[in-house]
Design a protein around this motif. Structure first.
Motif, PDB file in Angstrom:
ATOM      1  N   SER A 284      26.094  28.785 -16.200  1.00 37.68           N
ATOM      2  CA  SER A 284      27.110  27.632 -15.852  1.00 37.68           C
ATOM      3  C   SER A 284      26.250  26.210 -15.553  1.00 37.68           C
ATOM      4  CB  SER A 284      27.853  27.971 -14.736  1.00 37.68           C
ATOM      5  OG  SER A 284      28.849  26.910 -14.657  1.00 37.68           O
ATOM      6  N   LYS A 285      25.253  26.464 -15.072  1.00 34.93           N
ATOM      7  CA  LYS A 285      24.258  25.221 -14.823  1.00 34.93           C
ATOM      8  C   LYS A 285      23.563  24.857 -15.757  1.00 34.93           C
ATOM      9  CE  LYS A 285      23.424  26.407  -9.703  1.00 34.93           C
ATOM     10  NZ  LYS A 285      22.484  26.743  -8.649  1.00 34.93           N
ATOM     11  N   TRP A 286      23.010  25.982 -16.755  1.00 33.90           N
ATOM     12  CA  TRP A 286      22.349  25.567 -17.878  1.00 33.90           C
ATOM     13  C   TRP A 286      23.415  24.828 -18.934  1.00 33.90           C
ATOM     14  CZ3 TRP A 286      23.443  26.875 -22.891  1.00 33.90           C
ATOM     15  CH2 TRP A 286      22.512  26.639 -23.874  1.00 33.90           C
ATOM     16  N   LEU A 287      24.597  25.239 -18.969  1.00 33.49           N
ATOM     17  CA  LEU A 287      25.508  24.656 -19.803  1.00 33.49           C
ATOM     18  C   LEU A 287      25.974  22.980 -19.389  1.00 33.49           C
ATOM     19  CD1 LEU A 287      27.357  25.211 -22.305  1.00 33.49           C
ATOM     20  CD2 LEU A 287      29.083  25.927 -20.756  1.00 33.49           C
TER      21      LEU A 287
ATOM     22  N   GLN B 262      23.059  20.898 -20.527  1.00 41.24           N
ATOM     23  CA  GLN B 262      22.961  20.780 -22.046  1.00 41.24           C
ATOM     24  C   GLN B 262      24.330  19.569 -22.271  1.00 41.24           C
ATOM     25  OE1 GLN B 262      20.509  21.701 -23.452  1.00 41.24           O
ATOM     26  NE2 GLN B 262      20.019  22.753 -21.516  1.00 41.24           N
ATOM     27  N   ARG B 263      25.376  19.827 -21.770  1.00 40.19           N
ATOM     28  CA  ARG B 263      26.514  18.942 -22.036  1.00 40.19           C
ATOM     29  C   ARG B 263      26.238  17.324 -21.175  1.00 40.19           C
ATOM     30  NH1 ARG B 263      31.460  22.060 -19.384  1.00 40.19           N
ATOM     31  NH2 ARG B 263      31.674  23.826 -20.841  1.00 40.19           N
ATOM     32  N   SER B 264      25.670  17.459 -20.310  1.00 38.16           N
ATOM     33  CA  SER B 264      25.076  16.145 -19.842  1.00 38.16           C
ATOM     34  C   SER B 264      24.088  15.358 -20.784  1.00 38.16           C
ATOM     35  CB  SER B 264      24.352  16.279 -18.674  1.00 38.16           C
ATOM     36  OG  SER B 264      25.289  16.837 -17.401  1.00 38.16           O
ATOM     37  N   ARG B 265      23.092  16.280 -21.265  1.00 41.37           N
ATOM     38  CA  ARG B 265      22.149  15.518 -22.311  1.00 41.37           C
ATOM     39  C   ARG B 265      23.006  15.170 -23.354  1.00 41.37           C
ATOM     40  NH1 ARG B 265      18.012  20.230 -21.176  1.00 41.37           N
ATOM     41  NH2 ARG B 265      17.151  19.586 -19.332  1.00 41.37           N
ATOM     42  N   LEU B 266      23.658  15.939 -24.150  1.00 46.23           N
ATOM     43  CA  LEU B 266      24.552  15.526 -25.215  1.00 46.23           C
ATOM     44  C   LEU B 266      25.314  14.420 -24.871  1.00 46.23           C
ATOM     45  CD1 LEU B 266      25.104  16.181 -28.338  1.00 46.23           C
ATOM     46  CD2 LEU B 266      26.913  17.876 -27.273  1.00 46.23           C
ATOM     47  N   TYR B 267      26.029  14.114 -23.972  1.00 46.43           N
ATOM     48  CA  TYR B 267      26.778  13.222 -23.539  1.00 46.43           C
ATOM     49  C   TYR B 267      25.901  11.912 -23.450  1.00 46.43           C
ATOM     50  CZ  TYR B 267      30.142  10.032 -20.623  1.00 46.43           C
ATOM     51  OH  TYR B 267      30.556   8.778 -20.361  1.00 46.43           O
ATOM     52  N   SER B 268      24.650  12.034 -22.760  1.00 46.06           N
ATOM     53  CA  SER B 268      23.766  10.805 -22.711  1.00 46.06           C
ATOM     54  C   SER B 268      23.439  10.258 -23.968  1.00 46.06           C
ATOM     55  CB  SER B 268      22.523  11.150 -21.848  1.00 46.06           C
ATOM     56  OG  SER B 268      21.640  10.187 -21.921  1.00 46.06           O
TER      57      SER B 268
END
Length: 63
Positions: A16-19, A22-28
């Motif tokens: 869950s933390k990894w996901l 990754q979402r935060s990076r993609l959003y950025s």
């Protein structure tokens, strides 16, 4: 329940933390494209095409 041996955390919590990361990076990346007036989808496609070449160049042995 399975545990992450290194951290003693449940695997689901670790995933869950990894996901989330990754979402935060993609959003950025998407928001950066928008701020620079670039279409996010085209920008992501460009990155996905160019990053493997860049990685290969970085990891290639120096002659």
């Amino acid at each position: 329940m399975l545990e992450d041996k290194k951290r003693g955390l449940p695997v689901l919590e670790t995933h869950s933390k990894w996901l989330h990361q990754q979402r935060s990076r993609l959003y950025s990346i998407i928001e950066t494209a928008k701020e620079n007036g670039l279409p996010p989808f085209k920008y992501l496609m460009h990155l996905f095409e160019k990053l493997p070449q860049l990685e290969a160049a970085i990891t290639a042995p120096v002659q």
